[in-house]
Design a protein around this motif. Structure first.
Motif, PDB file in Angstrom:
ATOM      1  N   MET A  16       0.835  -1.204   0.000  1.00 56.76           N
ATOM      2  CA  MET A  16       0.000   0.000   0.000  1.00 56.76           C
ATOM      3  C   MET A  16       0.869   1.254   0.000  1.00 56.76           C
ATOM      4  O   MET A  16       0.630   2.195  -0.754  1.00 56.76           O
ATOM      5  CB  MET A  16      -0.944   0.011   1.211  1.00 56.76           C
ATOM      6  CG  MET A  16      -2.061  -1.014   1.131  1.00 56.76           C
ATOM      7  SD  MET A  16      -3.308  -0.595  -0.127  1.00 56.76           S
ATOM      8  CE  MET A  16      -4.298   0.584   0.789  1.00 56.76           C
ATOM      9  N   SER A  58       3.015   1.516  -3.347  1.00 60.52           N
ATOM     10  CA  SER A  58       2.219   1.917  -4.517  1.00 60.52           C
ATOM     11  C   SER A  58       1.849   3.400  -4.428  1.00 60.52           C
ATOM     12  O   SER A  58       1.755   4.081  -5.450  1.00 60.52           O
ATOM     13  CB  SER A  58       0.969   1.041  -4.646  1.00 60.52           C
ATOM     14  OG  SER A  58       0.108   1.199  -3.536  1.00 60.52           O
ATOM     15  N   MET A  71       4.358  -9.651  -4.890  1.00 61.72           N
ATOM     16  CA  MET A  71       4.269 -10.369  -6.148  1.00 61.72           C
ATOM     17  C   MET A  71       2.982 -10.091  -6.888  1.00 61.72           C
ATOM     18  O   MET A  71       1.912 -10.508  -6.470  1.00 61.72           O
ATOM     19  CB  MET A  71       4.393 -11.875  -5.890  1.00 61.72           C
ATOM     20  CG  MET A  71       5.717 -12.291  -5.267  1.00 61.72           C
ATOM     21  SD  MET A  71       7.123 -12.005  -6.333  1.00 61.72           S
ATOM     22  CE  MET A  71       6.805 -13.193  -7.642  1.00 61.72           C
ATOM     23  N   GLY A  72       3.100  -9.371  -7.993  1.00 61.00           N
ATOM     24  CA  GLY A  72       1.994  -9.278  -8.924  1.00 61.00           C
ATOM     25  C   GLY A  72       0.889  -8.305  -8.601  1.00 61.00           C
ATOM     26  O   GLY A  72      -0.057  -8.202  -9.363  1.00 61.00           O
ATOM     27  N   VAL A  73       0.963  -7.572  -7.497  1.00 60.51           N
ATOM     28  CA  VAL A  73      -0.142  -6.668  -7.174  1.00 60.51           C
ATOM     29  C   VAL A  73       0.163  -5.211  -7.473  1.00 60.51           C
ATOM     30  O   VAL A  73      -0.746  -4.404  -7.627  1.00 60.51           O
ATOM     31  CB  VAL A  73      -0.578  -6.775  -5.693  1.00 60.51           C
ATOM     32  CG1 VAL A  73      -1.214  -8.127  -5.425  1.00 60.51           C
ATOM     33  CG2 VAL A  73       0.574  -6.523  -4.743  1.00 60.51           C
ATOM     34  N   ALA A  98      -1.386  -3.372 -10.694  1.00 57.32           N
ATOM     35  CA  ALA A  98      -2.829  -3.133 -10.570  1.00 57.32           C
ATOM     36  C   ALA A  98      -3.117  -2.030  -9.554  1.00 57.32           C
ATOM     37  O   ALA A  98      -4.000  -1.188  -9.755  1.00 57.32           O
ATOM     38  CB  ALA A  98      -3.543  -4.421 -10.169  1.00 57.32           C
ATOM     39  N   MET A  99      -2.357  -2.026  -8.454  1.00 57.82           N
ATOM     40  CA  MET A  99      -2.564  -0.991  -7.434  1.00 57.82           C
ATOM     41  C   MET A  99      -2.211   0.382  -7.985  1.00 57.82           C
ATOM     42  O   MET A  99      -2.889   1.379  -7.703  1.00 57.82           O
ATOM     43  CB  MET A  99      -1.738  -1.310  -6.181  1.00 57.82           C
ATOM     44  CG  MET A  99      -2.200  -2.576  -5.475  1.00 57.82           C
ATOM     45  SD  MET A  99      -1.167  -3.050  -4.070  1.00 57.82           S
ATOM     46  CE  MET A  99      -1.978  -2.163  -2.749  1.00 57.82           C
TER      47      MET A  99
END
Lengths: 257, 320
Positions: A94, A97, A123-125, A128-129
């Motif tokens: 959080m 990002s 990993m991998g978020v 998108a965030m």
């Protein structure tokens, strides 16, 4: 037009159960090299058409994260942005990002290109965030990408299907390691990189309060971190015609057959 | 106990195994409420109920197939608003993680990714993760907002636990962002008839030692005899011998099966990152010094072209 890949590097836990980056040289994460490569190819395509294009590399991290920027500049990126601040220490997905989104906004962009995943923790978020925070269409996990006529198109290979995706710029893109070979920096590129500008930003510059990021601002807490016991080497046999039978015996003992 | 949202991963109503695992984990911390998006909701509800879903929220709209990711975030957020859950659990597929990431930003909650276990703690769910190429095990919890947690396949054995599974239509208002990324063409990946790589209980992988695309039949035959999935090392994939969808390693899939068989794979750190949390590891390699042997429960130093077909034969013999 600017393209903004992000980069990261790390390893180990420090006493406060955050990632200890002191012991490790920063490096351009392998998956982010593909993002830099694709950003460069898109920019080169634009330049060949007589349009303007510029690649800016953005990274968040301690002093040695600059090594990652230098690598990208050596590959051909035009300039770097490095967000560095003691208050960043301990940021989770959080917080990270948020910092990246603010840095990218401040830098300006038509297209944001990221690796599909960080190899250290989130990993991998993150792509998108970032897309959510920036209010951008996400065109992610791409193994092929094209930018033309104000649109980005790409192929996303999922478990169940391959999808052709399309979005209008500005957009956020993430690419996989299937998106193309990464170039090696040339000697000329390495020398040119030394003269390219790298802007340093801190939390104040981004308008971020100290309690929004770092350990205090973290939305997740690591309560315990323990080294996994190293796997002890089991039985090893040399095949002299009986190896398969012996292995089958082992698998039967373990109830796999 | 409070409700726990479980995002359903399915193929036209056929619920995938990781979702059933999530229902089992959800029951440790609350009452599972499943969220099923797209076609086949009624069929899916039956198996979801069998594995513990007390309610199944369904929504079927063209947006879910016509646009990428965001419509599903909108729907999951609608479910979150309707249910006020104690946690949201999502399978750790690429899409699942993206949905979870965006949801966490929207609802202002912490996110934990790639959990491999879940337990109830005094202050909410505690998630276990394997990190740094599985060199460390961590226990984490979300300290702000409602926990959004993605869970890796094979983290729990699905347990049958019949529940009401009441089907309810979920009202979804799609956001302006929902139509940002259009899916212009979708090509289904043909099924190989083998288990999904990340979900399989047994994985048989081939590496550089397989030495050619045509030789992968040796690996496939062993996999089929064991009812296993087929994996490939990065070297094999980069050489064009096997599809990238089957790659195991840092830039491929991460697998954690009961049994992992590595044939002709040296065991570079890049590969180990993707398989070293497997419960039992077996390696077959000609090179006695191959790093993979440091990880194995059982290793055979030998030519895979001798050992693997012979093992396949042994398995078939023992089965009959």
């Amino acid at each position: 037009m600017k393209y903004v890949p992000d980069a990261t590097g790390d390893r180990h836990f420090a006493k406060d159960l955050t990632t200890d980056r002191d012991a490790v040289d920063g490096l351009l994460s392998e998956l982010d090299e593909y993002a830099v490569e694709q950003a460069l190819q898109i920019a080169e395509g634009r330049l060949q058409e007589g349009a303007d294009a510029e690649v800016t590399v953005v990274t968040v991290g301690p002093e040695d994260a600059r090594d990652a920027i230098r690598k990208a500049l050596s590959m051909g990126a035009d300039e770097g942005v490095h967000v560095e601040d003691d208050g960043i220490h301990g940021s989770d997905a959080m917080g990270t990002s948020l910092i990246l989104a603010k840095a990218i906004e401040k830098t300006g962009y038509d297209l944001v290109v990221t690796g599909m995943a960080s190899t250290d923790g989130t990993m991998g978020v993150l792509p998108a965030m970032l897309a959510e925070r920036l209010g951008l269409p996400q065109v992610t996990c791409l193994s092929a990408i094209d930018v033309a006529d104000g649109k980005v198109t790409g192929r996303r290979d999922g478990d169940a299907a391959s999808e052709e995706l399309e979005a209008t710029l500005p957009a956020l893109v993430s690419v996989t390691d299937q998106s193309g070979e990464v170039r090696y920096p040339s000697f000329k590129g390495i020398m040119a990189a030394k003269k390219k500008p790298v802007t340093s930003l801190d939390l104040d510059d981004l308008g971020i309060e100290a309690d929004e990021v770092g350990l205090d601002g973290a939305w997740t807490e690591v309560e315990d971190a323990a080294p996994r016991p190293a796997r002890t080497r089991g039985t090893i046999v040399k095949d002299e015609g009986e190896g398969a039978k012996q292995l089958a015996g082992f698998l039967a003992d373990q109830k796999f057959i | 106990m409070a409700d726990v949202l479980v995002y359903v991963d399915h193929m036209d109503g056929a619920v995938r195994k990781p979702t059933l695992e999530l229902l089992t984990l959800a029951r440790r911390i609350g009452h599972p409420v499943a969220v099923h998006l797209g076609p086949g909701g009624a069929d899916a509800a039956k198996i979801l109920a069998e594995y513990g879903a007390v309610r199944v929220l369904t929504s079927d709209a063209a947006e879910f197939s016509d646009y990428s990711v965001v419509p599903k975030v909108d729907a999951l957020q609608a479910a979150y608003d309707a249910v006020s859950p104690a946690a949201v659990l999502v399978p750790s597929s690429a899409e699942g993680k993206e949905i979870a990431g965006r949801l966490a930003v929207r609802i202002g909650s912490g996110i934990i990714t790639d959990a491999v276990d879940l337990e109830n703690g005094d202050d909410g769910p505690i998630a276990t993760q394997s990190v740094f190429a599985a060199a460390f095990t961590t226990k984490s919890r979300v300290s702000k907002g409602t926990p959004v947690i993605t869970v890796k396949p094979n983290s729990a054995a699905p347990e049958v636990a019949p529940a009401a599974g009441t089907v309810e239509e979920l009202a979804v208002s799609f956001s302006e962002a929902a139509t940002g990324t259009k899916v212009t063409v979708r090509t289904s990946r043909g099924s190989s008839g083998r288990p999904e790589l990340t979900e399989a209980a047994i994985v048989v992988s081939g590496g550089r030692g397989v030495n050619g695309a045509e030789n992968f039949v040796v690996i496939e035959a062993l996999a089929d005899s064991l009812g296993a999935a087929v994996g490939a090392s990065r070297a094999a994939v980069d050489a064009g011998w096997y599809p990238h969808a089957n790659q195991v390693g840092q830039t491929g899939k991460s697998v954690s099966p009961q049994l992992y068989i590595a044939a002709g794979i040296s065991g570079a750190i890049q590969h180990r990152a993707g398989m070293q949390t497997s419960k039992t590891i077996v390696a077959i390699n000609k090179d006695e010094e191959a790093p993979i042997f440091e990880l194995v429960d059982y290793g055979v130093i030998g030519d895979l072209f001798d050992v693997v077909p012979a093992l396949t034969g042994e398995v078939e013999t023992r089965k009959s």
